[in-house]
Each structure stands twice: as structure tokens, then as C-alpha cells.
Design a protein around this motif. Structure first.
Motif, mmCIF file in Angstrom:
data_model
loop_
_atom_site.group_PDB
_atom_site.id
_atom_site.type_symbol
_atom_site.label_atom_id
_atom_site.label_comp_id
_atom_site.label_asym_id
_atom_site.label_seq_id
_atom_site.Cartn_x
_atom_site.Cartn_y
_atom_site.Cartn_z
ATOM 1 N N TRP A 286 -51.318 -18.334 -8.418
ATOM 2 C CA TRP A 286 -50.508 -17.236 -8.146
ATOM 3 C C TRP A 286 -51.472 -16.191 -7.548
ATOM 4 O O TRP A 286 -51.440 -15.727 -6.213
ATOM 5 C CB TRP A 286 -49.692 -16.360 -8.991
ATOM 6 C CG TRP A 286 -49.226 -15.266 -8.838
ATOM 7 C CD1 TRP A 286 -48.009 -14.997 -8.012
ATOM 8 C CD2 TRP A 286 -49.627 -13.904 -9.186
ATOM 9 N NE1 TRP A 286 -47.740 -13.712 -7.930
ATOM 10 C CE2 TRP A 286 -48.889 -13.075 -8.587
ATOM 11 C CE3 TRP A 286 -50.886 -13.571 -9.898
ATOM 12 C CZ2 TRP A 286 -49.131 -11.581 -8.713
ATOM 13 C CZ3 TRP A 286 -51.122 -12.096 -10.034
ATOM 14 C CH2 TRP A 286 -50.387 -11.082 -9.417
ATOM 15 N N VAL A 287 -52.558 -16.202 -8.149
ATOM 16 C CA VAL A 287 -53.781 -15.221 -7.537
ATOM 17 C C VAL A 287 -54.388 -15.738 -6.374
ATOM 18 O O VAL A 287 -54.544 -14.805 -5.405
ATOM 19 C CB VAL A 287 -54.756 -14.923 -8.680
ATOM 20 C CG1 VAL A 287 -55.971 -14.519 -8.074
ATOM 21 C CG2 VAL A 287 -54.354 -14.409 -9.974
ATOM 22 N N GLY A 288 -54.605 -17.003 -6.017
ATOM 23 C CA GLY A 288 -55.075 -17.487 -4.963
ATOM 24 C C GLY A 288 -54.089 -17.361 -3.736
ATOM 25 O O GLY A 288 -54.697 -16.776 -2.668
ATOM 26 N N ARG B 117 -51.951 -14.834 -3.613
ATOM 27 C CA ARG B 117 -51.839 -13.485 -3.394
ATOM 28 C C ARG B 117 -53.167 -13.025 -2.366
ATOM 29 O O ARG B 117 -52.920 -11.999 -1.658
ATOM 30 C CB ARG B 117 -51.608 -12.632 -4.622
ATOM 31 C CG ARG B 117 -50.280 -12.936 -5.145
ATOM 32 C CD ARG B 117 -49.363 -12.311 -4.321
ATOM 33 N NE ARG B 117 -49.183 -11.045 -3.986
ATOM 34 C CZ ARG B 117 -48.833 -10.307 -3.021
ATOM 35 N NH1 ARG B 117 -47.948 -10.924 -2.413
ATOM 36 N NH2 ARG B 117 -49.123 -8.868 -3.117
ATOM 37 N N MET B 118 -54.369 -13.490 -2.930
ATOM 38 C CA MET B 118 -55.584 -13.207 -2.211
ATOM 39 C C MET B 118 -55.577 -13.538 -0.850
ATOM 40 O O MET B 118 -56.274 -12.842 -0.012
ATOM 41 C CB MET B 118 -56.460 -13.780 -2.975
ATOM 42 C CG MET B 118 -56.936 -13.003 -4.306
ATOM 43 S SD MET B 118 -58.315 -13.929 -5.072
ATOM 44 C CE MET B 118 -59.485 -13.832 -3.838
ATOM 45 N N MET B 119 -54.720 -14.546 -0.492
ATOM 46 C CA MET B 119 -54.562 -15.059 0.931
ATOM 47 C C MET B 119 -53.586 -14.360 1.669
ATOM 48 O O MET B 119 -53.244 -14.785 2.872
ATOM 49 C CB MET B 119 -54.379 -16.506 0.935
ATOM 50 C CG MET B 119 -55.657 -17.357 0.738
ATOM 51 S SD MET B 119 -55.520 -18.928 1.047
ATOM 52 C CE MET B 119 -57.141 -19.694 0.263
ATOM 53 N N GLY B 120 -52.888 -13.595 1.027
ATOM 54 C CA GLY B 120 -51.772 -12.641 1.751
ATOM 55 C C GLY B 120 -50.370 -13.220 1.692
ATOM 56 O O GLY B 120 -49.410 -12.500 2.228
ATOM 57 N N GLU B 121 -50.123 -14.254 0.901
ATOM 58 C CA GLU B 121 -48.958 -14.823 0.878
ATOM 59 C C GLU B 121 -47.900 -14.512 -0.349
ATOM 60 O O GLU B 121 -48.517 -14.190 -1.648
ATOM 61 C CB GLU B 121 -49.106 -16.471 0.632
ATOM 62 C CG GLU B 121 -49.714 -17.130 1.867
ATOM 63 C CD GLU B 121 -48.860 -16.941 3.112
ATOM 64 O OE1 GLU B 121 -47.418 -16.722 3.133
ATOM 65 O OE2 GLU B 121 -49.552 -16.801 4.281
ATOM 66 N N THR B 122 -46.815 -14.109 -0.047
ATOM 67 C CA THR B 122 -45.725 -13.625 -1.101
ATOM 68 C C THR B 122 -44.873 -14.788 -1.302
ATOM 69 O O THR B 122 -44.750 -15.739 -0.692
ATOM 70 C CB THR B 122 -45.077 -12.248 -0.830
ATOM 71 O OG1 THR B 122 -44.490 -12.432 0.394
ATOM 72 C CG2 THR B 122 -46.137 -11.178 -0.580
ATOM 73 N N SER B 123 -43.973 -14.571 -2.254
ATOM 74 C CA SER B 123 -42.780 -15.556 -2.653
ATOM 75 C C SER B 123 -43.515 -16.768 -2.955
ATOM 76 O O SER B 123 -43.261 -17.878 -2.335
ATOM 77 C CB SER B 123 -41.858 -15.734 -1.392
ATOM 78 O OG SER B 123 -41.251 -14.384 -1.224
#
Length: 173
Positions: A109-111, A113-119
Motif C-alpha cells: 500500500w505504501v509503495g 501510494r508513494m508512486m502516486g497510485e490510488t485504488s
């Protein structure tokens, strides 16, 4: 200017368009229309999401595998220090296993999110459960000194995780 009557020259980038009154029609054979551009952009974004997922899954897998290898070595050392008495090293073994199982979905999840992906729900849920099964099945292989999960199993997990990263609930492609 698009949509004007009596236009004498075509503007650059207007190939495949016909103006009738204030309505602009786009030739379906050309990819210049709003629908064609949208499909190309979504397709390119989907591939980028797969690559981001592959990087995230690879890093998370390496971190959890390293954690399990180090933790199991710690458990073996504790067992050796206590003279191999009953249940010696069991706490360290269980703590390491639980930490790996909790850490994998969190890292996924964190990875992402750090790359800007949601869902990322599908990747986190299924990836975490598959890691639980994979690391649980090969736990004896990791528990050996210098042991590791077989490369083919790790590659299959990486491919599965990369594929799951492309699934975004609520998005249409």
C-alpha cells in the motif's frame, strides 16, 4: 478555429475532422479525436501502473524475505543459546512470521501510494493473502541457514502482484 463556418484553411492537428455548423465530427479511423486520445492515454497509464506495481512488489518481497531470513536466524541463535530447550526461539519465530505477514500488505500500500497510485485495494488484499500462503508454505525453506523461497515461486508472486496492480476498482479502461 474549430466549429466556425466558412473556414478556408485546416489548422494543424485537425486531420480527420469535419466541421458542420458548431458541431465537430471526428473520423473514427483517426486517433486524433477525444475518444482516441483518451484510449491511448488510459492504455499508457495502465502500463505505467503495471510497472509501478512490479517495482513495489519486488521491493516489498525483498524486504519481507530479508526480514524473515534475519528473524529466523535470530530465532535459531536464541535456541542455540538456551541449549535447545523446549520452545526456545519460538517467540522470535512467531514474531518474525507475524511481522512479515503484517508488513507485506502495508509495504504494498505504501509503495503504490508513494508512486502516486490510488485504488490499491485488490493488490493489498490479494497480495497480502498470497504472501501469507507463499511464505507459510515455504517457511521451512527460509528457516534453514542461508535458505530462501525458491526463485520460481518469487517470480510467480512478482508476476501476480504486477497483474494485480493494474486492477483498480471503480476505474474503467
Amino acid at each position: 478555429m474549430a466549429g466556425r463556418r466558412g473556414r478556408s484553411e485546416a489548422e494543424p492537428g485537425d486531420e480527420g475532422r469535419r466541421d458542420i455548423g458548431k458541431i465537430t465530427f471526428v473520423d473514427p479511423a483517426s486517433d486524433l479525436g477525444p475518444i482516441g486520445l483518451r484510449k491511448a492515454r488510459i492504455s499508457a497509464m495502465r502500463y505505467v501502473r503495471f510497472v509501478k506495481g512490479a517495482v513495489t512488489v519486488a521491493v516489498a518481497t525483498a524486504a519481507c524475505h530479508a526480514l524473515m531470513s534475519a528473524g529466523f536466524a535470530w530465532a535459531r541463535d536464541r535456541a542455540d543459546q538456551s541449549g535447545d530447550s523446549m520452545f526456545s526461539g519460538a517467540f522470535e519465530f512467531l514474531l518474525t512470521t507475524a511481522a512479515s505477514w503484517v508488513l507485506m500488505p502495508l509495504l504494498l500500500w505504501v509503495g503504490m501510494r508513494m508512486m502516486g497510485e490510488t485504488s490499491n485495494t485488490v493488490l493489498v488484499a490479494v497480495g497480502g493473502l498470497v504472501w501469507l500462503g507463499l511464505s507459510g508454505y515455504f517457511i521451512d525453506d527460509i528457516d534453514r541457514a542461508g535458505g530462501y523461497i525458491p526463485i520460481l515461486a518469487l517470480a510467480a508472486y512478482l508476476l501476480l502482484g504486477s497483474g494485480l496492480a493494474g486492477v483498480a476498482p471503480g476505474r474503467r479502461s
